[in-house]
Design an enzyme around this catalytic site. Structure first.
Site, PDB file in Angstrom:
ATOM      1  N   ASP A 197       0.842  -1.196   0.000  1.00 45.15           N
ATOM      2  CA  ASP A 197       0.000   0.000   0.000  1.00 45.15           C
ATOM      3  C   ASP A 197       0.881   1.252   0.000  1.00 45.15           C
ATOM      4  OD1 ASP A 197      -1.941  -1.858   0.158  1.00 45.15           O
ATOM      5  OD2 ASP A 197      -2.647  -1.335   2.171  1.00 45.15           O
TER       6      ASP A 197
ATOM      7  N   ASP B 121       0.895   4.188  -2.683  1.00 43.45           N
ATOM      8  CA  ASP B 121       0.673   5.588  -2.323  1.00 43.45           C
ATOM      9  C   ASP B 121       1.767   6.479  -2.900  1.00 43.45           C
ATOM     10  OD1 ASP B 121      -1.528   4.806  -0.983  1.00 43.45           O
ATOM     11  OD2 ASP B 121      -0.645   4.947   1.020  1.00 43.45           O
TER      12      ASP B 121
ATOM     13  N   ASP C 297     -12.109  -5.521  20.661  1.00 48.73           N
ATOM     14  CA  ASP C 297     -11.641  -6.807  20.112  1.00 48.73           C
ATOM     15  C   ASP C 297     -10.584  -6.542  19.045  1.00 48.73           C
ATOM     16  OD1 ASP C 297     -13.285  -5.891  18.070  1.00 48.73           O
ATOM     17  OD2 ASP C 297     -14.855  -7.361  18.416  1.00 48.73           O
TER      18      ASP C 297
ATOM     19  N   LYS D 247      -8.821  -6.287  15.388  1.00 48.75           N
ATOM     20  CA  LYS D 247      -9.276  -5.996  14.027  1.00 48.75           C
ATOM     21  C   LYS D 247      -8.651  -7.039  13.119  1.00 48.75           C
ATOM     22  CE  LYS D 247      -9.736  -2.089  10.874  1.00 48.75           C
ATOM     23  NZ  LYS D 247      -9.283  -2.703   9.660  1.00 48.75           N
TER      24      LYS D 247
ATOM     25  N   LYS E 154      -4.745   1.230  15.056  1.00 42.35           N
ATOM     26  CA  LYS E 154      -3.947   0.379  14.162  1.00 42.35           C
ATOM     27  C   LYS E 154      -2.636  -0.041  14.826  1.00 42.35           C
ATOM     28  CE  LYS E 154      -4.533   0.343   9.954  1.00 42.35           C
ATOM     29  NZ  LYS E 154      -5.033  -0.651   9.014  1.00 42.35           N
TER      30      LYS E 154
ATOM     31  N   CYS F 106      36.079 -12.958  -0.714  1.00 42.80           N
ATOM     32  CA  CYS F 106      35.635 -12.733   0.666  1.00 42.80           C
ATOM     33  C   CYS F 106      35.990 -11.311   1.115  1.00 42.80           C
ATOM     34  CB  CYS F 106      36.285 -13.759   1.594  1.00 42.80           C
ATOM     35  SG  CYS F 106      35.942 -13.440   3.332  1.00 42.80           S
TER      36      CYS F 106
ATOM     37  N   CYS G 248      38.940 -11.879   4.098  1.00 45.90           N
ATOM     38  CA  CYS G 248      40.295 -12.387   3.848  1.00 45.90           C
ATOM     39  C   CYS G 248      40.675 -12.308   2.372  1.00 45.90           C
ATOM     40  CB  CYS G 248      40.419 -13.823   4.347  1.00 45.90           C
ATOM     41  SG  CYS G 248      39.334 -14.948   3.466  1.00 45.90           S
TER      42      CYS G 248
ATOM     43  N   CYS H  75      32.987 -18.801   2.173  1.00 43.26           N
ATOM     44  CA  CYS H  75      34.418 -18.546   2.227  1.00 43.26           C
ATOM     45  C   CYS H  75      35.003 -19.820   2.836  1.00 43.26           C
ATOM     46  CB  CYS H  75      34.715 -17.348   3.127  1.00 43.26           C
ATOM     47  SG  CYS H  75      36.493 -17.200   3.389  1.00 43.26           S
TER      48      CYS H  75
ATOM     49  N   CYS I 191      40.141 -17.743   7.815  1.00 42.77           N
ATOM     50  CA  CYS I 191      39.474 -16.452   7.568  1.00 42.77           C
ATOM     51  C   CYS I 191      39.175 -15.770   8.910  1.00 42.77           C
ATOM     52  CB  CYS I 191      38.175 -16.658   6.784  1.00 42.77           C
ATOM     53  SG  CYS I 191      37.251 -15.129   6.600  1.00 42.77           S
TER      54      CYS I 191
HETATM   55  S1  IVH Z   1     -16.567  -3.247  13.749  1.00 44.27           S
HETATM   56  C1  IVH Z   1     -19.608  -0.505  13.830  1.00 44.27           C
HETATM   57  N1  IVH Z   1     -14.751  -4.947  14.472  1.00 44.27           N
HETATM   58  O1  IVH Z   1     -12.566  -3.346   9.487  1.00 44.27           O
HETATM   59  C2  IVH Z   1     -18.309  -0.941  13.467  1.00 44.27           C
HETATM   60  N2  IVH Z   1     -14.751  -4.212  12.206  1.00 44.27           N
HETATM   61  O2  IVH Z   1     -11.693  -0.767   8.467  1.00 44.27           O
HETATM   62  C3  IVH Z   1     -18.301  -1.887  12.361  1.00 44.27           C
HETATM   63  N3  IVH Z   1     -13.018  -5.245  10.830  1.00 44.27           N
HETATM   64  O3  IVH Z   1     -15.175  -2.997   7.245  1.00 44.27           O
HETATM   65  C4  IVH Z   1     -17.053  -2.633  12.220  1.00 44.27           C
HETATM   66  N4  IVH Z   1     -12.179  -6.535  12.382  1.00 44.27           N
HETATM   67  O4  IVH Z   1     -14.607  -5.313   7.944  1.00 44.27           O
HETATM   68  C5  IVH Z   1     -15.242  -4.215  13.456  1.00 44.27           C
HETATM   69  N5  IVH Z   1     -13.245  -6.504  15.245  1.00 44.27           N
HETATM   70  C6  IVH Z   1     -13.727  -5.778  14.249  1.00 44.27           C
HETATM   71  C7  IVH Z   1     -13.196  -5.827  12.942  1.00 44.27           C
HETATM   72  C8  IVH Z   1     -13.716  -5.015  11.953  1.00 44.27           C
HETATM   73  C9  IVH Z   1     -12.090  -6.193  11.121  1.00 44.27           C
HETATM   74  C10 IVH Z   1     -13.130  -4.615   9.495  1.00 44.27           C
HETATM   75  C11 IVH Z   1     -14.515  -4.453   9.017  1.00 44.27           C
HETATM   76  C12 IVH Z   1     -14.595  -3.045   8.499  1.00 44.27           C
HETATM   77  C13 IVH Z   1     -13.168  -2.640   8.446  1.00 44.27           C
HETATM   78  C14 IVH Z   1     -13.015  -1.164   8.642  1.00 44.27           C
END
Ligand code: IVH
Length: 672
Positions: free
Chosen positions: A40, A44, A113, A115, A311, A405, A408, A423, A428
Site C-alpha cells: 500500500d 501511495d 476486540d 481488528k 492500528k 571474501c 580475507c 568462504c 578467515c
Molecule cells: S466493527 C460498527 N470490528 O474493518 C463498526 N470491524 O476498516 C463496524 N473489521 O469494514 C465494524 N475486524 O470489515 C469491526 N473486530 C472488528 C473488525 C472489523 C475487522 C473490518 C470491518 C470493516 C473494516 C473497517
C-alpha cells in the site's frame, strides 16, 4: 525523494502517462484479482508522484469515476450500510477519542476486540437458517458468496432458538499456517502465489466454484449484528455474548473495558502477542458499549462516531538501499546484507535487512539505489519483500555478486547444487570471530558480559584466535586494553570460570557451531550419547538412528568430528576441564505418558511457548511446529484453528493445555 527530475515537459508527460497506467494496473490487481504486486505504501508513493506531476503540468485532478468492478458474482444490497472505521495510531489519538465521548456522556464502557485483516461479510439467517452471505463490497452493495461461505466449518448453518431474522457481520480469514500451504499449492500448480492471507481469503471466497473454498480451511469471526427482528440488546457486549452463545467465534481479545488506560494496556499486550495470533490482525477496534449512545452518536459519511480502530504499527515500510555488503558467518557462509536509509518499522528504526542469498538478489532483481519494501515480523531480522522498479533511475545497474571474501579476500566458493556461497579459507578472520561469538552466546557456553565487540578486539590484538584461547585469557593480558580496566577484567574472567562450572553437554554441543546442529538437535545428541567423546566416535548410521537427525545433519556432525582441527579443539577444551556429561533420565522418563512422543502446540497458551516446550522436553518428548501423521499429541490453547482441524482429521490425540499442565505436575511430583 526528488519527484520531478525531468529535463523537458515532454519527459514529464511520458512519466505521467506511465504512472497513470501503472496506477490503473495496480488497482486492477488489487481489487479484481486479489493479487497486489506492491505494498500500500509503494502504491501511495506512485499516486503522490502522479499528483505532483499533474500539478506541475497543470493537468486538473481526475474526477471521472473509476470503472465499475465487474465480476460474474450476483450483487445484493445490505439492509443497513456496512461502514468503515476511523483510524488512530497513537495513545494520544485514543485518549482524544475517549475524552471527547466522556466529556459528553460521562464515564462509559467499551467493547474491544482485535481488528482482523480479512474479508468482511454479512451472514443472513432466516428463522435460524443461513440463507445468504454478502461481501461488504462498497458498504452498500456487495457480492453474494453464499456458496463459498456454506463451506466454512466454524459458521453455524442452523441456529437453534434463533430470531426470525438476523444479520451477523464479521470477517472471513485464512489462518496464517493455511496461507503457507495454499501458496505452496498455487506454486505447484504453476499459478501466482497470493500476496497475503487477506488476498487469499478474498480470492477464495469470490471463486464461483465452492470446492475451492472447501479445500482451504477458512474461518469466520463475528464482530457485529446488523438488522434483526424478534430480538434486541442494550449493549454491544450483550449482542456479542449472544452470538458466542449461538456458536459464533469472536475475535481474539473480545472484552468489555472501562478506561482509556485499560484499552491502551490491552493494545500493548496484543501488539506483543500479535505474531502468536493464528490469523493476521492489523489493530484493535473500540466500540462504545451502549447501543443507546451508539444511536445518539450516529455516523459520518464513511464511519461510525462511536467506534475507532487503533492500528498496530506498520510492519512494512518503504526505503532506499544505500549499499549491499557481505556478512561472513561462522560456517563461512556469505549473507548479503542491504544497508538502508534508516526507516521506522513497527516502532523500531531499521537500517539493515538481510537479502538471504545470491539467488534471492537475482530473483528479485534487487539493486543498490533501489527503493524497496521491507518487512519486520516479530523478532525476525527485517527482510526485503521486493524492490519497486518503477522508482529506479536510468543509471540503475543489476547487482553483481562479489567473487572474493570481504574479510580475507580469498576466492568464494559458488556451488551449482547449493544456493549458499562460502568462504572456505579455514584461517578467515571473520569466520574465527563469528565462531567465538557463537560459542559464548547465551544458548551456547553462555559467558555473561562477554560482548561481541570484545571478541573482535581480542582477535585484532592477537589474544584470541580460536575458542580455546578464551580459557587462557589472563588478567594481565586484558586489563590494559582500552575500555577494560580492573573491574571489567575481573568480572569477565569470573564469568568465564562460572560458565565452565555450569556448562551442560547440550549447551557445549550447540556452542561448537556444527552446521545444522541447533539447540534441539544438541539436546537429542546429549541425551543419546551422554558425552562428547561418544558423539565423536559415532558412525553416520548410529547418528541417523536418533529421531530428529536426518542424513544431511548426520553427515555434517560426522564430518565435524572427523576433522583433525576439531578433534584437537575438543581435546584442548577437555584439558581445560570442559567435558560435561548428561545424566540418564531414562528411568523416571520411561513412566511418562509423553516419553519419546512428538508434540505440536496450537492456539494461545497461558504460558510462553518456550516454557511449554521446555516442560514437554522434561517429560521426554520433543516439539515440532506442524501437524503431520508423525505427530502423537496436539496440545491446544485458546482460539485453536486449522491445526486442530487437521489433527482431528488425522486422528491425533488432542489435549487441552490444562490437561497437559496436570500431567506435567503429576510427573514432577512422582519424580520427587
Ligand atoms: S466493527 C460498527 N470490528 O474493518 C463498526 N470491524 O476498516 C463496524 N473489521 O469494514 C465494524 N475486524 O470489515 C469491526 N473486530 C472488528 C473488525 C472489523 C475487522 C473490518 C470491518 C470493516 C473494516 C473497517
Amino acid at each position: 525523494m526528488d519527484i520531478s527530475p525531468y529535463a523537458t515537459k515532454e519527459e514529464a508527460h511520458i512519466r505521467l502517462r506511465f504512472l497513470e497506467k501503472e496506477i490503473a494496473r495496480h488497482n486492477e490487481l488489487y481489487f479484481i484479482h486479489d493479487a497486489p504486486e506492491i505494498s500500500d505504501d509503494a502504491f501511495d508513493s506512485l499516486v503522490r508522484e502522479r499528483d505532483v506531476l499533474r500539478k506541475e503540468l497543470n493537468i486538473p485532478e481526475d474526477t471521472s469515476i473509476a470503472p465499475v468492478v465487474v465480476s460474474s458474482l450476483e450483487k445484493a444490497e445490505h439492509t443497513k450500510r456496512m461502514y468503515s472505521l476511523d483510524k488512530a495510531h497513537s495513545e494520544e489519538e485514543l485518549l482524544a477519542f475517549i475524552t471527547k465521548l466522556e466529556n459528553e456522556f460521562g464515564s462509559l464502557t467499551y467493547w474491544v476486540d482485535v481488528k482482523l485483516d480479512g474479508l468482511a461479510v454479512e451472514l443472513i439467517y432466516n428463522n435460524g437458517i443461513l440463507t445468504k452471505a454478502i461481501t461488504r463490497g462498497d458498504g452498500t452493495i456487495g457480492e453474494v458468496v453464499t456458496h463459498s461461505v456454506q463451506t466454512i466449518y466454524n459458521i453455524p448453518k442452523h441456529l437453534s432458538n434463533a430470531p426470525e431474522y438476523l444479520e451477523v457481520r464479521g470477517e472471513i480469514i485464512l489462518p496464517k499456517d493455511v496461507f503457507q500451504d495454499v501458496n505452496m499449492m498455487q506454486i505447484q500448480k504453476g499459478e501466482k502465489p497470493f500476496a497475503n492471507p487477506r488476498n487469499a481469503a478474498s480470492g477464495t471466497i469470490r471463486q464461483l466454484d465452492a470446492r475451492v473454498a472447501q479445500q482451504r480451511a477458512l474461518e469466520f469471526y463475528a464482530y457485529n449484528i446488523g438488522n434483526t427482528t424478534g430480538i434486541s440488546f442494550e449493549t454491544q457486549e450483550q449482542s456479542m455474548q449472544y452470538l458466542a452463545h449461538l456458536g459464533f467465534a469472536l475475535p481474539q481479545g473480545a472484552q468489555c473495558l472501562a478506561s482509556a488506560r485499560d484499552i491502551w494496556n490491552l493494545y500493548q499486550t496484543i501488539v506483543e502477542q500479535r505474531e502468536g495470533i493464528p490469523y493476521e490482525t492489523d489493530g484493535i477496534v473500540i466500540k462504545v458499549n451502549s447501543f443507546e449512545i451508539q444511536e445518539i452518536l450516529g455516523h459520518t459519511a464513511r464511519s461510525p462516531r462511536f467506534a475507532l480502530a487503533m492500528k498496530f504499527p506498520a510492519r512494512y515500510a518503504q526505503t532506499k538501499i544505500l549499499d549491499i555488503a557481505l556478512h561472513v558467518g561462522r560456517t563461512g557462509i556469505i549473507t548479503p546484507v542491504a544497508h538502508l536509509e534508516p526507516v521506522e518499522v513497527a516502532g523500531v528504526t531499521v537500517s539493515k535487512a538481510t537479502l538471504h542469498n545470491r539467488d534471492e538478489i537475482k530473483a528479485k532483481d534487487i539493486r543498490i539505489g533501489d527503493y524497496v519494501l521491507i518487512k519486520r515480523a516479530g523478532d525476525v531480522i527485517p527482510y526485503i519483500v521486493n524492490s519497486i522498479p518503477e522508482l529506479r533511475t536510468i543509471h540503475s545497474q543489476p547487482f553483481i555478486f562479489p567473487t572474493h571474501c570481504p574479510s580475507c579476500n580469498s576466492e568464494l566458493s559458488f556451488s551449482d547444487k547449493e544456493v549458499g556461497v562460502y568462504c572456505i579459507n579455514i584461517n578467515c578472520p571473520a569466520v574465527a570471530v563469528q565462531k567465538c561469538i557463537h560459542f559464548i552466546s547465551q544458548a551456547g557456553f553462555d559467558i555473561k558480559g562477554f560482548g561481541k565487540q570484545w571478541v573482535q578486539t581480542f582477535y585484532d590484538k592477537g589474544i584470541l584466535t580460536t575458542i580455546v584461547d578464551i580459557f587462557s585469557l589472563s588478567y594481565d593480558t586484558i586489563v590494559h586494553l582500552e575500555g577494560m580496566g580492573h573491574l571489567s577484567a575481573t568480572n569477565l574472567l569470573q564469568s568465564i570460570e562460572s560458565a565452565k562450572q555450569h556448562c551442560t553437554l547440550p549447551k557445549l554441543i550447540y556452542a561448537l557451531g556444527i552446521r545444522h546442529v541447533g539447540e534441539q538437535t544438541a539436546k537429542s545428541l546429549a541425551k543419546h550419547f551422554q558425552n562428547i567423546n561418544a558423539i565423536a566416535r559415532a558412525t553416520q548410521e548410529e547418528l541417523i538412528e536418533i529421531h530428529d537427525i536426518g542424513v544431511e545433519v548426520a553427515s555434517s556432525i560426522h564430518s565435524f568430528f572427523q576433522n583433525q582441527y576439531n578433534q584437537e579443539l575438543i581435546q584442548q577444551l577437555q584439558e581445560y576441564g570442559i567435558n560435561p556429561t548428561e545424566e540418564s533420565k531414562e528411568d523416571t522418563l520411561s513412566n511418562s505418558l509423553f516419553a519419546g512422543k512428538t508434540i505440536v502446540f496450537t492456539g494461545t497458551l497461558s504460558l510462553p511457548r518456550k516454557t511449554a516446550t521446555q516442560m514437554v522436553e522434561e517429560l521426554g518428548a520433543h516439539v515440532v511446529s506442524s501437524i503431520s501423521s508423525k505427530v502423537d499429541i496436539l496440545i491446544v490453547g485458546e482460539s485453536a484453528g486449522s491445526k486442530l482441524i487437521k489433527a482431528r482429521a488425522l486422528g491425533i490425540e488432542v489435549l487441552d493445555e490444562q490437561h497437559f499442565l496436570d500431567i506435567y505436575t503429576t510427573h514432577k511430583e512422582q519424580e520427587r
